[in-house]
Design an enzyme around this catalytic site. Structure first.
Site, short mmCIF file in Angstrom:
data_model
loop_
_atom_site.label_atom_id
_atom_site.label_comp_id
_atom_site.label_asym_id
_atom_site.label_seq_id
_atom_site.Cartn_x
_atom_site.Cartn_y
_atom_site.Cartn_z
N HIS A 1 -9.36 4.79 -0.80
CA HIS A 1 -8.48 4.81 0.37
C HIS A 1 -9.12 5.64 1.47
O HIS A 1 -9.98 6.48 1.23
CB HIS A 1 -7.13 5.43 0.01
CG HIS A 1 -6.27 4.56 -0.85
ND1 HIS A 1 -4.96 4.27 -0.54
CD2 HIS A 1 -6.52 3.92 -2.01
CE1 HIS A 1 -4.45 3.50 -1.47
NE2 HIS A 1 -5.38 3.27 -2.37
N GLY A 2 -8.65 5.43 2.70
CA GLY A 2 -9.09 6.26 3.81
C GLY A 2 -10.56 6.10 4.13
O GLY A 2 -11.25 7.08 4.43
N SER B 1 -11.97 4.65 6.73
CA SER B 1 -12.33 4.59 8.15
C SER B 1 -13.13 5.83 8.54
O SER B 1 -12.82 6.94 8.13
CB SER B 1 -11.07 4.51 9.01
OG SER B 1 -10.36 3.32 8.75
N ASP C 1 0.84 -1.19 0.00
CA ASP C 1 0.00 0.00 0.00
C ASP C 1 0.88 1.25 0.00
O ASP C 1 1.81 1.35 0.81
CB ASP C 1 -0.89 -0.03 1.24
CG ASP C 1 -1.93 1.06 1.26
OD1 ASP C 1 -2.38 1.48 0.18
OD2 ASP C 1 -2.32 1.48 2.37
N HIS D 1 -6.87 9.46 5.46
CA HIS D 1 -6.32 8.35 6.23
C HIS D 1 -6.45 8.61 7.73
O HIS D 1 -6.29 9.74 8.19
CB HIS D 1 -4.83 8.17 5.89
CG HIS D 1 -4.60 7.64 4.52
ND1 HIS D 1 -3.72 8.21 3.64
CD2 HIS D 1 -5.13 6.58 3.86
CE1 HIS D 1 -3.72 7.53 2.51
NE2 HIS D 1 -4.57 6.54 2.62
#
Length: 289
Positions: free
Chosen positions: A208-209, A211, A80, A178
């Site tokens: 991505h990111g 969360s 990653d 992130h």
């Protein structure tokens, strides 16, 4: 079943689900993730950042390969946010089946040059390549990095970048960051930009990111063309929170088999939540037809 990202996400894209990509920084996280995806029969991507790769070394990759070759669940082992060409080469030598080169903060021409070089090398080893254009933001508490704020992907530039580099999967910047969002940050995905990108490009798209974003936003992103979603902070935060609770309640514990099982169960719980949210449960069967 060990495979590369291009082959894995081709099926996900065709069947409109997303494969969860979990950052694995320890053997406990690896075992928890694999236990749950085997139960759920969900394809999975095991990934690590360059810093995690440097920390755990080649032996952790061998453990991932061991797990992948002993299950019918499709597994990709992925680097990653690869930071340099040299890091990518080491990842390929270690046995990873997919790599990301992240030169998104460089000028366009330099980004293309290093990405194209990675593609040429990786494809010789049947390793797929992910890259991005635009930059994922950062909350300031993640080793994956990012910028203060998000530079959104421009759809027309994305199409040109893919043509110029020959990458297999493309990470979009549509409003994620992130890490775990602090209370004063209110993330919102730009599904309108995602729709514009899907009209311009044909390769699988990556988020991505993910969360802390609202579940309904993530589910919408899957329906609108995302085929892979990265998860790191969500599994690590619950794992270590529970581990701290166990240690605080049992200060004399010293054996890993005493300390980690409860944290691993918490990790498994989040893994199941993500697999169901991404609609990947039961999709392993699509790869054996």
């Amino acid at each position: 079943m060990l495979m590369n990202m291009a082959d894995l996400l081709k099926v996900a894209k065709e069947n409109k689900f997303a494969v969860p990509a979990f950052n694995i920084g320890s053997d406990q996280l690896l075992k928890a993730v694999m236990k749950k995806v085997n139960e759920l029969q969900s394809p999975v991507i095991l990934e690590m950042s360059p810093d995690e790769f440097r920390f755990v070394g080649y032996s952790q990759i061998q453990a991932m390969i061991y797990e992948a070759t002993r299950t019918n669940v499709p597994v990709v082992i992925h680097l990653d946010h690869g930071d340099t060409y040299e890091t990518v080469v080491k990842a390929i030598q270690a046995g990873m089946t997919s790599v990301m080169i992240d030169a998104s903060r460089l000028p366009y021409e330099e980004n293309v040059a290093i990405t194209k070089k990675v593609v040429e090398t990786a494809h010789l080893a049947n390793v797929s390549v992910e890259s991005e254009l635009g930059t994922i933001g950062t909350t300031g508490n993640s080793i994956e990095g990012g910028t203060q704020g998000v530079i959104y992907t421009v759809p027309a530039e994305a199409k040109q970048f893919i043509e110029d580099t020959g990458i297999d999967t493309f990470a979009v910047a549509i409003g994620t960051a992130h890490g775990i969002y602090p209370s004063n940050m209110k993330p919102k995905l730009r599904i309108d930009i995602l729709d514009q990108i899907t009209e311009e490009v044909t390769i699988p798209l990556v988020l991505h990111g993910g969360s802390s974003n609202k579940d309904e936003e993530i589910a919408a992103a899957v329906k609108h063309g995302i085929s892979k979603i990265n998860i790191s902070s969500d599994i690590k935060s619950v794992f270590y929170k529970k581990t701290r609770e166990v240690l605080n309640a049992n200060p004399d514990y010293r054996e890993p088999l005493e300390i980690y099982p409860e944290g691993m169960k918490e990790c498994e719980r989040v893994v199941e939540e993500k697999c169901r949210l991404f609609d990947s449960v039961g999709k392993a069967s699509l790869y054996t037809k």
